[in-house]
Write a protein that holds these residues in place. Structure first.
Motif, PDB file in Angstrom:
ATOM      1  N   ARG A  43       0.843  -1.193   0.000  1.00  0.00           N
ATOM      2  CA  ARG A  43       0.000   0.000   0.000  1.00  0.00           C
ATOM      3  C   ARG A  43       0.883   1.249   0.000  1.00  0.00           C
ATOM      4  O   ARG A  43       1.918   1.289   0.668  1.00  0.00           O
ATOM      5  N   ALA A  44       0.443   2.235  -0.770  1.00  0.00           N
ATOM      6  CA  ALA A  44       1.117   3.533  -0.816  1.00  0.00           C
ATOM      7  C   ALA A  44       0.087   4.623  -0.525  1.00  0.00           C
ATOM      8  O   ALA A  44      -0.987   4.648  -1.131  1.00  0.00           O
ATOM      9  N   VAL A  45       0.423   5.501   0.412  1.00  0.00           N
ATOM     10  CA  VAL A  45      -0.448   6.611   0.793  1.00  0.00           C
ATOM     11  C   VAL A  45       0.314   7.905   0.546  1.00  0.00           C
ATOM     12  O   VAL A  45       1.440   8.083   1.044  1.00  0.00           O
ATOM     13  N   LYS A  46      -0.295   8.809  -0.200  1.00  0.00           N
ATOM     14  CA  LYS A  46       0.326  10.091  -0.521  1.00  0.00           C
ATOM     15  C   LYS A  46      -0.628  11.212  -0.143  1.00  0.00           C
ATOM     16  O   LYS A  46      -1.799  11.199  -0.529  1.00  0.00           O
ATOM     17  N   LEU A  47      -0.130  12.184   0.606  1.00  0.00           N
ATOM     18  CA  LEU A  47      -0.940  13.315   1.076  1.00  0.00           C
ATOM     19  C   LEU A  47      -0.431  14.597   0.428  1.00  0.00           C
ATOM     20  O   LEU A  47       0.764  14.919   0.523  1.00  0.00           O
ATOM     21  N   ILE A  48      -1.344  15.318  -0.228  1.00  0.00           N
ATOM     22  CA  ILE A  48      -1.024  16.599  -0.858  1.00  0.00           C
ATOM     23  C   ILE A  48      -1.805  17.681  -0.122  1.00  0.00           C
ATOM     24  O   ILE A  48      -3.031  17.632  -0.060  1.00  0.00           O
ATOM     25  N   ASP A  49      -1.070  18.639   0.425  1.00  0.00           N
ATOM     26  CA  ASP A  49      -1.682  19.720   1.200  1.00  0.00           C
ATOM     27  C   ASP A  49      -1.844  20.936   0.301  1.00  0.00           C
ATOM     28  O   ASP A  49      -0.875  21.621  -0.035  1.00  0.00           O
ATOM     29  N   LEU A  50      -3.095  21.197  -0.104  1.00  0.00           N
ATOM     30  CA  LEU A  50      -3.403  22.380  -0.897  1.00  0.00           C
ATOM     31  C   LEU A  50      -3.828  23.519   0.031  1.00  0.00           C
ATOM     32  O   LEU A  50      -3.850  23.381   1.250  1.00  0.00           O
ATOM     33  N   VAL A  51      -4.198  24.628  -0.546  1.00  0.00           N
ATOM     34  CA  VAL A  51      -4.514  25.800   0.273  1.00  0.00           C
ATOM     35  C   VAL A  51      -5.779  25.574   1.081  1.00  0.00           C
ATOM     36  O   VAL A  51      -5.824  25.817   2.292  1.00  0.00           O
ATOM     37  N   ASP A  52      -6.832  25.110   0.423  1.00  0.00           N
ATOM     38  CA  ASP A  52      -8.133  24.996   1.079  1.00  0.00           C
ATOM     39  C   ASP A  52      -8.591  23.567   1.307  1.00  0.00           C
ATOM     40  O   ASP A  52      -9.683  23.347   1.828  1.00  0.00           O
ATOM     41  N   ARG A  53      -7.787  22.586   0.915  1.00  0.00           N
ATOM     42  CA  ARG A  53      -8.203  21.193   1.082  1.00  0.00           C
ATOM     43  C   ARG A  53      -6.975  20.295   1.040  1.00  0.00           C
ATOM     44  O   ARG A  53      -5.892  20.711   0.615  1.00  0.00           O
ATOM     45  N   ARG A  54      -7.190  19.063   1.496  1.00  0.00           N
ATOM     46  CA  ARG A  54      -6.157  18.051   1.465  1.00  0.00           C
ATOM     47  C   ARG A  54      -6.607  16.904   0.564  1.00  0.00           C
ATOM     48  O   ARG A  54      -7.768  16.465   0.655  1.00  0.00           O
ATOM     49  N   VAL A  55      -5.708  16.427  -0.285  1.00  0.00           N
ATOM     50  CA  VAL A  55      -6.006  15.348  -1.227  1.00  0.00           C
ATOM     51  C   VAL A  55      -5.142  14.140  -0.862  1.00  0.00           C
ATOM     52  O   VAL A  55      -3.925  14.265  -0.709  1.00  0.00           O
ATOM     53  N   VAL A  56      -5.797  13.000  -0.715  1.00  0.00           N
ATOM     54  CA  VAL A  56      -5.107  11.764  -0.339  1.00  0.00           C
ATOM     55  C   VAL A  56      -5.253  10.766  -1.484  1.00  0.00           C
ATOM     56  O   VAL A  56      -6.361  10.493  -1.946  1.00  0.00           O
ATOM     57  N   TYR A  57      -4.127  10.230  -1.930  1.00  0.00           N
ATOM     58  CA  TYR A  57      -4.098   9.175  -2.937  1.00  0.00           C
ATOM     59  C   TYR A  57      -3.667   7.875  -2.263  1.00  0.00           C
ATOM     60  O   TYR A  57      -2.644   7.842  -1.575  1.00  0.00           O
ATOM     61  N   VAL A  58      -4.438   6.832  -2.464  1.00  0.00           N
ATOM     62  CA  VAL A  58      -4.143   5.524  -1.890  1.00  0.00           C
ATOM     63  C   VAL A  58      -4.067   4.515  -3.030  1.00  0.00           C
ATOM     64  O   VAL A  58      -4.992   4.416  -3.849  1.00  0.00           O
ATOM     65  N   THR A  59      -2.972   3.763  -3.080  1.00  0.00           N
ATOM     66  CA  THR A  59      -2.774   2.742  -4.104  1.00  0.00           C
ATOM     67  C   THR A  59      -2.472   1.422  -3.410  1.00  0.00           C
ATOM     68  O   THR A  59      -1.643   1.382  -2.495  1.00  0.00           O
ATOM     69  N   GLU A  60      -3.138   0.372  -3.862  1.00  0.00           N
ATOM     70  CA  GLU A  60      -2.931  -0.960  -3.297  1.00  0.00           C
ATOM     71  C   GLU A  60      -2.555  -1.940  -4.392  1.00  0.00           C
ATOM     72  O   GLU A  60      -3.126  -1.913  -5.490  1.00  0.00           O
ATOM     73  N   PHE A  61      -1.615  -2.811  -4.062  1.00  0.00           N
ATOM     74  CA  PHE A  61      -1.226  -3.914  -4.929  1.00  0.00           C
ATOM     75  C   PHE A  61      -1.543  -5.215  -4.206  1.00  0.00           C
ATOM     76  O   PHE A  61      -1.130  -5.412  -3.063  1.00  0.00           O
ATOM     77  N   ARG A  62      -2.297  -6.083  -4.887  1.00  0.00           N
ATOM     78  CA  ARG A  62      -2.658  -7.378  -4.319  1.00  0.00           C
ATOM     79  C   ARG A  62      -2.219  -8.487  -5.277  1.00  0.00           C
ATOM     80  O   ARG A  62      -2.073  -8.280  -6.480  1.00  0.00           O
ATOM     81  N   GLN A  63      -2.040  -9.685  -4.704  1.00  0.00           N
ATOM     82  CA  GLN A  63      -1.603 -10.825  -5.500  1.00  0.00           C
ATOM     83  C   GLN A  63      -2.549 -12.001  -5.301  1.00  0.00           C
ATOM     84  O   GLN A  63      -3.197 -12.128  -4.253  1.00  0.00           O
ATOM     85  N   ASP A  64      -2.631 -12.822  -6.350  1.00  0.00           N
ATOM     86  CA  ASP A  64      -3.365 -14.092  -6.305  1.00  0.00           C
ATOM     87  C   ASP A  64      -4.832 -13.898  -5.928  1.00  0.00           C
ATOM     88  O   ASP A  64      -5.392 -14.626  -5.104  1.00  0.00           O
ATOM     89  N   GLN A  65      -5.460 -12.915  -6.512  1.00  0.00           N
ATOM     90  CA  GLN A  65      -6.901 -12.739  -6.363  1.00  0.00           C
ATOM     91  C   GLN A  65      -7.603 -13.309  -7.590  1.00  0.00           C
ATOM     92  O   GLN A  65      -7.054 -13.337  -8.695  1.00  0.00           O
ATOM     93  N   SER A  66      -8.839 -13.742  -7.395  1.00  0.00           N
ATOM     94  CA  SER A  66      -9.612 -14.218  -8.538  1.00  0.00           C
ATOM     95  C   SER A  66      -9.937 -13.043  -9.452  1.00  0.00           C
ATOM     96  O   SER A  66     -10.126 -11.906  -9.000  1.00  0.00           O
ATOM     97  N   LEU A  67      -9.991 -13.324 -10.739  1.00  0.00           N
ATOM     98  CA  LEU A  67     -10.275 -12.275 -11.711  1.00  0.00           C
ATOM     99  C   LEU A  67     -11.668 -11.688 -11.486  1.00  0.00           C
ATOM    100  O   LEU A  67     -11.888 -10.485 -11.690  1.00  0.00           O
ATOM    101  N   ARG A  68     -12.599 -12.521 -11.049  1.00  0.00           N
ATOM    102  CA  ARG A  68     -13.948 -12.040 -10.760  1.00  0.00           C
ATOM    103  C   ARG A  68     -13.926 -11.018  -9.622  1.00  0.00           C
ATOM    104  O   ARG A  68     -14.573  -9.971  -9.701  1.00  0.00           O
TER     105      ARG A  68
END
Length: 341
Positions: A229-254
């Motif tokens: 998991r990667a979490v990135k926080l961007i602090d703007l003037v009037d708001r905060r933006v959070v980007y979250v990225t996850e990598f998983r393995q061996d999950q069913s395609l469905r």
């Protein structure tokens, strides 16, 4: 309330897009080449647009009233498209959409049969063992007006800052090594047993981004859920933006497909952010009430005639001398009384 509805609509955007696409195609296929008066594609586009505008709007309304109804969006669109295709391949059969209102139970049974087949084909677990995704990646974005420090410690478990998570199920957040690379989180929601999560921090700049591997128990005791998991926080003037990225393995395609369609990661982060915003708002409200009680009920005098230190007039030199003379007279009178006794 409005923010919550807008977030739900945003997370439903993929379901709505896929459903509307199949509804539009169902109208086009059903009315293909059935008009000699209108130019080509006009009647087909009108039919597809009617299905999207009428039935699609009704589905969204039901989904906003009952959130779990959103899972029926895509199956309904697929069922209508499949019934239209079968109606063209089998003329005069009960699968045509135009004969649903005229064919009665026979057409309705054909539509239900198509829906059951679609549900089994796309939602059945028969493909979980056959079709596997070696690696899947999911990214989501959350926007909030909370302070950057509050957002960081509310989303990233930090030893010594457990209370900042505002999660009653988290009972401890501890370092497991001296290098501050391994973190253990213990969750407990009685009567369920305690669950441990272990993080291995790959890279981190506090307050800006963190990349870590995680391991936690799954739904079954013998299963483990692993990922990056990667979490990135961007602090703007009037708001905060959070980007979250996850990598998983061996999950069913469905499962990968349905998690993407439902924007599952985005819904999880929306729920966490909503819980954090509510907890911070409640904490500020309680803190403000305590301050008003202290200022207005304890330190501020309520009785009339009580002197105020800031409003007291300066004592003049003559008044000071009169007070000293009165004190001397009082002492002299006391001494005379003592000598007479």
């Amino acid at each position: 309330m409005i923010t919550r509805l807008l977030r739900r609509l945003h997370r439903d955007r993929r379901r709505i897009a896929v459903t509307f696409t199949f509804m539009f195609l169902a109208g086009v296929v059903e009315m293909w080449g059935k008009s000699d008066l209108l130019p080509p594609f006009v009647l087909e586009i009108i039919a597809g647009g009617f299905l999207v505008a009428f039935l699609g709007t009704m589905l969204i309304g039901f989904g906003l009233a009952w959130p779990s109804f959103r899972h029926a969006y895509a199956p309904i669109g697929l069922t209508l498209f499949a019934a239209a295709v079968l109606g063209r391949l089998l003329p005069g059969s009960a699968f045509s959409l135009l004969t649903v209102t005229e064919g009665g139970g026979r057409s309705l049974a054909g539509l239900i049969t198509t829906g059951l087949f679609v549900h089994f084909f796309f939602y059945g677990r028969w493909s979980d063992r056959l079709l596997k995704a070696r690696r899947s990646r999911t990214t989501t974005r959350v926007v909030t007006r909370l302070e950057a420090d509050t957002v960081w410690h509310g989303l990233v478990p930090t030893p010594g800052r457990r209370e900042a998570l505002h999660d009653p199920d988290v009972v401890s957040v501890d370092w497991l090594d001296r290098d501050h690379k391994r973190v253990r989180i213990i969750r407990w929601a009685p009567p369920e047993p305690k669950v441990e999560e272990h993080y291995l921090i790959e890279d981190m700049l506090p307050g800006a981004y963190v990349i870590y591997r995680y391991v936690r128990a799954g739904a079954k005791p013998e299963t483990l859920i692993k990922g990056l998991r990667a979490v990135k926080l961007i602090d703007l003037v009037d708001r905060r933006v959070v980007y979250v990225t996850e990598f998983r393995q061996d999950q069913s395609l469905r499962r990968v497909l349905f998690d993407w369609l439902d924007d599952k990661l985005g819904r999880i982060e929306d729920e966490r952010m909503q819980q954090l915003e509510h907890a911070v708002s409640a904490s500020k409200s309680r803190h403000g009430k305590r301050e008003s009680n202290v200022i207005g009920g304890v330190l501020r005098p309520r009785g009339r005639g009580l002197p105020s230190v800031t409003s007291a007039a300066p004592i003049s030199l003559a008044a000071h001398r009169r007070a000293e003379r009165a004190k001397s007279s009082l002492y002299a009178a006391r001494d005379l009384l003592a000598a007479g006794e």
